[in-house]
Design a protein around this motif. Sequence first.
Motif, PDB file in Angstrom:
ATOM      1  N   VAL A  41     -50.194  69.070  68.590  1.00 34.60           N
ATOM      2  CA  VAL A  41     -49.579  67.894  69.201  1.00 34.60           C
ATOM      3  C   VAL A  41     -50.613  66.776  69.263  1.00 34.60           C
ATOM      4  CG1 VAL A  41     -48.373  66.990  71.220  1.00 34.60           C
ATOM      5  CG2 VAL A  41     -48.113  69.411  70.593  1.00 34.60           C
ATOM      6  N   GLN A  42     -50.228  65.597  68.790  1.00 38.48           N
ATOM      7  CA  GLN A  42     -51.102  64.428  68.854  1.00 38.48           C
ATOM      8  C   GLN A  42     -50.503  63.410  69.828  1.00 38.48           C
ATOM      9  OE1 GLN A  42     -53.115  60.977  66.049  1.00 38.48           O
ATOM     10  NE2 GLN A  42     -51.233  61.876  65.338  1.00 38.48           N
ATOM     11  N   HIS A  43     -51.338  62.953  70.764  1.00 41.81           N
ATOM     12  CA  HIS A  43     -50.965  61.883  71.688  1.00 41.81           C
ATOM     13  C   HIS A  43     -51.682  60.627  71.230  1.00 41.81           C
ATOM     14  CE1 HIS A  43     -49.276  64.834  74.506  1.00 41.81           C
ATOM     15  NE2 HIS A  43     -50.254  65.604  74.080  1.00 41.81           N
ATOM     16  N   VAL A  44     -50.954  59.543  71.052  1.00 39.19           N
ATOM     17  CA  VAL A  44     -51.496  58.319  70.459  1.00 39.19           C
ATOM     18  C   VAL A  44     -51.406  57.172  71.453  1.00 39.19           C
ATOM     19  CG1 VAL A  44     -51.164  56.621  68.618  1.00 39.19           C
ATOM     20  CG2 VAL A  44     -50.798  59.060  68.149  1.00 39.19           C
ATOM     21  N   GLU A  45     -52.508  56.451  71.588  1.00 34.89           N
ATOM     22  CA  GLU A  45     -52.526  55.201  72.351  1.00 34.89           C
ATOM     23  C   GLU A  45     -53.458  54.240  71.620  1.00 34.89           C
ATOM     24  OE1 GLU A  45     -53.089  53.460  76.806  1.00 34.89           O
ATOM     25  OE2 GLU A  45     -52.302  55.483  76.494  1.00 34.89           O
ATOM     26  N   LEU A  46     -52.858  53.314  70.884  1.00 36.07           N
ATOM     27  CA  LEU A  46     -53.609  52.387  70.040  1.00 36.07           C
ATOM     28  C   LEU A  46     -53.222  50.949  70.337  1.00 36.07           C
ATOM     29  CD1 LEU A  46     -53.228  54.155  66.578  1.00 36.07           C
ATOM     30  CD2 LEU A  46     -55.208  54.244  68.103  1.00 36.07           C
ATOM     31  N   VAL A  47     -54.164  50.053  70.089  1.00 36.52           N
ATOM     32  CA  VAL A  47     -53.889  48.621  70.098  1.00 36.52           C
ATOM     33  C   VAL A  47     -54.273  48.118  68.706  1.00 36.52           C
ATOM     34  CG1 VAL A  47     -54.421  46.376  71.115  1.00 36.52           C
ATOM     35  CG2 VAL A  47     -54.355  48.419  72.570  1.00 36.52           C
ATOM     36  N   GLN A  48     -53.282  47.566  68.007  1.00 39.31           N
ATOM     37  CA  GLN A  48     -53.525  47.062  66.659  1.00 39.31           C
ATOM     38  C   GLN A  48     -53.063  45.618  66.593  1.00 39.31           C
ATOM     39  OE1 GLN A  48     -51.772  49.353  63.501  1.00 39.31           O
ATOM     40  NE2 GLN A  48     -53.123  48.428  61.991  1.00 39.31           N
ATOM     41  N   ASP A  49     -54.028  44.736  66.337  1.00 39.08           N
ATOM     42  CA  ASP A  49     -53.748  43.301  66.286  1.00 39.08           C
ATOM     43  C   ASP A  49     -53.015  42.839  67.545  1.00 39.08           C
ATOM     44  OD1 ASP A  49     -54.987  43.121  63.770  1.00 39.08           O
ATOM     45  OD2 ASP A  49     -53.119  43.674  62.753  1.00 39.08           O
ATOM     46  N   GLY A  50     -53.451  43.349  68.704  1.00 37.40           N
ATOM     47  CA  GLY A  50     -52.901  42.956  69.989  1.00 37.40           C
ATOM     48  C   GLY A  50     -51.632  43.673  70.405  1.00 37.40           C
ATOM     49  N   GLU A  51     -51.073  44.496  69.533  1.00 39.99           N
ATOM     50  CA  GLU A  51     -49.833  45.220  69.839  1.00 39.99           C
ATOM     51  C   GLU A  51     -50.148  46.656  70.243  1.00 39.99           C
ATOM     52  OE1 GLU A  51     -45.872  46.737  67.505  1.00 39.99           O
ATOM     53  OE2 GLU A  51     -46.767  44.844  66.891  1.00 39.99           O
ATOM     54  N   VAL A  52     -49.603  47.074  71.395  1.00 40.13           N
ATOM     55  CA  VAL A  52     -49.823  48.435  71.896  1.00 40.13           C
ATOM     56  C   VAL A  52     -48.860  49.394  71.205  1.00 40.13           C
ATOM     57  CG1 VAL A  52     -49.750  49.915  73.939  1.00 40.13           C
ATOM     58  CG2 VAL A  52     -50.638  47.588  74.126  1.00 40.13           C
ATOM     59  N   ASN A  53     -49.402  50.494  70.727  1.00 40.76           N
ATOM     60  CA  ASN A  53     -48.600  51.542  70.086  1.00 40.76           C
ATOM     61  C   ASN A  53     -48.900  52.870  70.770  1.00 40.76           C
ATOM     62  OD1 ASN A  53     -47.403  50.074  67.763  1.00 40.76           O
ATOM     63  ND2 ASN A  53     -49.561  49.735  67.289  1.00 40.76           N
ATOM     64  N   ARG A  54     -47.861  53.480  71.335  1.00 41.97           N
ATOM     65  CA  ARG A  54     -48.002  54.785  71.981  1.00 41.97           C
ATOM     66  C   ARG A  54     -46.973  55.724  71.382  1.00 41.97           C
ATOM     67  NH1 ARG A  54     -48.160  51.377  76.618  1.00 41.97           N
ATOM     68  NH2 ARG A  54     -50.255  51.291  77.460  1.00 41.97           N
ATOM     69  N   GLY A  55     -47.332  56.996  71.373  1.00 44.88           N
ATOM     70  CA  GLY A  55     -46.365  57.979  70.900  1.00 44.88           C
ATOM     71  C   GLY A  55     -46.937  59.372  70.928  1.00 44.88           C
ATOM     72  N   VAL A  56     -46.108  60.309  70.514  1.00 44.01           N
ATOM     73  CA  VAL A  56     -46.513  61.707  70.423  1.00 44.01           C
ATOM     74  C   VAL A  56     -46.009  62.252  69.093  1.00 44.01           C
ATOM     75  CG1 VAL A  56     -44.466  62.587  71.631  1.00 44.01           C
ATOM     76  CG2 VAL A  56     -46.597  63.905  71.682  1.00 44.01           C
ATOM     77  N   GLU A  57     -46.820  63.109  68.491  1.00 45.13           N
ATOM     78  CA  GLU A  57     -46.498  63.667  67.183  1.00 45.13           C
ATOM     79  C   GLU A  57     -46.617  65.183  67.254  1.00 45.13           C
ATOM     80  OE1 GLU A  57     -47.794  62.847  62.569  1.00 45.13           O
ATOM     81  OE2 GLU A  57     -49.310  62.567  64.117  1.00 45.13           O
ATOM     82  N   TYR A  58     -45.639  65.868  66.670  1.00 48.26           N
ATOM     83  CA  TYR A  58     -45.650  67.325  66.590  1.00 48.26           C
ATOM     84  C   TYR A  58     -45.841  67.709  65.131  1.00 48.26           C
ATOM     85  CZ  TYR A  58     -44.130  67.454  71.387  1.00 48.26           C
ATOM     86  OH  TYR A  58     -44.080  67.291  72.749  1.00 48.26           O
ATOM     87  N   ILE A  59     -46.905  68.459  64.867  1.00 49.33           N
ATOM     88  CA  ILE A  59     -47.261  68.868  63.513  1.00 49.33           C
ATOM     89  C   ILE A  59     -47.069  70.370  63.424  1.00 49.33           C
ATOM     90  CG2 ILE A  59     -49.068  68.886  61.750  1.00 49.33           C
ATOM     91  CD1 ILE A  59     -50.461  66.686  63.633  1.00 49.33           C
ATOM     92  N   GLY A  60     -46.309  70.817  62.439  1.00 49.14           N
ATOM     93  CA  GLY A  60     -46.060  72.245  62.283  1.00 49.14           C
ATOM     94  C   GLY A  60     -45.944  72.628  60.824  1.00 49.14           C
ATOM     95  N   PHE A  61     -45.898  73.929  60.599  1.00 48.06           N
ATOM     96  CA  PHE A  61     -45.774  74.467  59.242  1.00 48.06           C
ATOM     97  C   PHE A  61     -44.308  74.498  58.843  1.00 48.06           C
ATOM     98  CE2 PHE A  61     -45.302  78.091  56.312  1.00 48.06           C
ATOM     99  CZ  PHE A  61     -46.157  77.672  55.299  1.00 48.06           C
ATOM    100  N   HIS A  62     -44.002  73.893  57.708  1.00 48.87           N
ATOM    101  CA  HIS A  62     -42.647  73.890  57.155  1.00 48.87           C
ATOM    102  C   HIS A  62     -42.605  74.975  56.075  1.00 48.87           C
ATOM    103  CE1 HIS A  62     -39.331  72.255  54.609  1.00 48.87           C
ATOM    104  NE2 HIS A  62     -38.792  72.111  55.810  1.00 48.87           N
TER     105      HIS A  62
END
Length: 138
Positions: A41-62
């Motif tokens: 699981v990846q938790h993301v909190e980024l600011v790119q060119d002044g814009e806040v980007n937050r989210g969560v990512e689930y990575i698994g084996f397909h």
Amino acid sequence: MTATTNTLRSLAPLVGTWAIDGPGLSGTVRYEWMDGGGFLVQHVELVQDGEVNRGVEYIGFHAESGQLRSHFFSQNGEILEYVYELADDTLTIWYGGVDSPAKFVGTFDADGVRNTGAWQWPGGGYESNMTRVEELAR
């Protein structure tokens, strides 16, 4: 360990908290194992060119494709799909699938504490580097 577990565990070097930097880019991401170990699981909190980007990512084996696929859920309701691969010291993350020209390619240093790379796509891209700030149980 099963092939599923071995393939997913290839991403263990990502586990921890990372400071992200690049031109116009800053923030943190944290990778951790979901209880039971079935997903990274990846938790993301980024600011790119002044814009806040937050989210969560689930990575698994397909199992059908044999790939490490993910779903990223953003703060604004978008769901994005990626494919991950960590081979030797090179991390590749494709947007969509491995045939996509939109991807991140980054290389880990010898100590595994810095990944230097860039997102790239036809007609654009940007540098995005990670520096480990906290190591979690792998």
